[in-house]
Design a protein around this motif. Structure first.
Motif, short mmCIF file in Angstrom:
data_model
loop_
_atom_site.label_atom_id
_atom_site.label_comp_id
_atom_site.label_asym_id
_atom_site.label_seq_id
_atom_site.Cartn_x
_atom_site.Cartn_y
_atom_site.Cartn_z
N ARG A 74 0.83 -1.21 0.00
CA ARG A 74 0.00 0.00 0.00
C ARG A 74 0.86 1.26 0.00
NH1 ARG A 74 -5.50 -0.72 3.46
NH2 ARG A 74 -6.30 -2.46 2.26
N CYS A 76 3.83 1.55 -1.31
CA CYS A 76 4.37 1.69 -2.67
C CYS A 76 3.32 2.32 -3.59
CB CYS A 76 4.81 0.33 -3.23
SG CYS A 76 6.35 -0.27 -2.51
N LYS A 77 2.09 1.85 -3.46
CA LYS A 77 1.01 2.41 -4.28
C LYS A 77 0.83 3.90 -3.98
CE LYS A 77 -3.68 1.55 -5.77
NZ LYS A 77 -4.86 0.68 -5.66
N ALA A 78 0.88 4.27 -2.71
CA ALA A 78 0.73 5.68 -2.33
C ALA A 78 1.88 6.53 -2.86
CB ALA A 78 0.64 5.80 -0.80
N CYS A 79 3.05 5.92 -2.97
CA CYS A 79 4.24 6.64 -3.47
C CYS A 79 4.40 6.52 -4.98
CB CYS A 79 5.49 6.10 -2.77
SG CYS A 79 5.55 6.48 -1.01
N HIS A 80 3.45 5.86 -5.62
CA HIS A 80 3.47 5.68 -7.08
C HIS A 80 4.73 4.96 -7.56
CE1 HIS A 80 -0.04 8.24 -7.24
NE2 HIS A 80 0.62 9.15 -6.54
N VAL A 81 5.06 3.89 -6.85
CA VAL A 81 6.22 3.08 -7.22
C VAL A 81 5.82 1.61 -7.09
CG1 VAL A 81 7.18 3.09 -4.89
CG2 VAL A 81 8.67 2.74 -6.82
N SER A 82 6.34 0.79 -7.96
CA SER A 82 6.00 -0.63 -7.88
C SER A 82 6.74 -1.29 -6.72
CB SER A 82 6.37 -1.35 -9.19
OG SER A 82 7.77 -1.44 -9.34
N TYR A 86 10.73 -1.09 -5.47
CA TYR A 86 11.10 -0.87 -4.07
C TYR A 86 12.12 -1.92 -3.63
CZ TYR A 86 10.66 -0.98 1.05
OH TYR A 86 10.93 -0.99 2.39
#
Length: 95
Positions: A74, A76-82, A86
């Protein structure tokens, strides 16, 4: 063509065209070594930048996990990164 061969060819071309001929005839190996060292410094700086970006990505994701008590996925999704990116960053930095 590798870097060493390209440098050798460039030096030979300069000598043939009388560009810095006196210097290159005496010091061609030193000149080539210096140029290759300069090139490696550019590569090193690029590696430092890439490591810095990886560190920032990890800090951002880990910060969201800590701040909001959420999962890595979640965050990663909030940071717009897969998630894959990561973990690739963590692997690159041996974390």
């Amino acid at each position: 063509m590798d870097k060493d061969t390209a440098m050798d060819e460039a030096v030979k071309g300069c000598i043939e065209k009388d560009v810095l001929k006196d210097i290159l005839e005496k010091f061609s190996s030193e000149v080539i070594e210096m140029l290759l060292t300069e090139y490696n410094e550019v590569e090193t700086m690029n590696a430092f930048r890439e490591e810095g970006r990886a560190e920032k990505l990890i800090q951002d994701v880990d910060g969201v996990v800590e701040e909001f008590g959420t999962s890595i996925e979640r965050a990663c999704k909030a940071c717009h990164v897969s998630v894959k990116k990561y973990y690739a960053a963590k692997t690159m930095l041996n974390m």
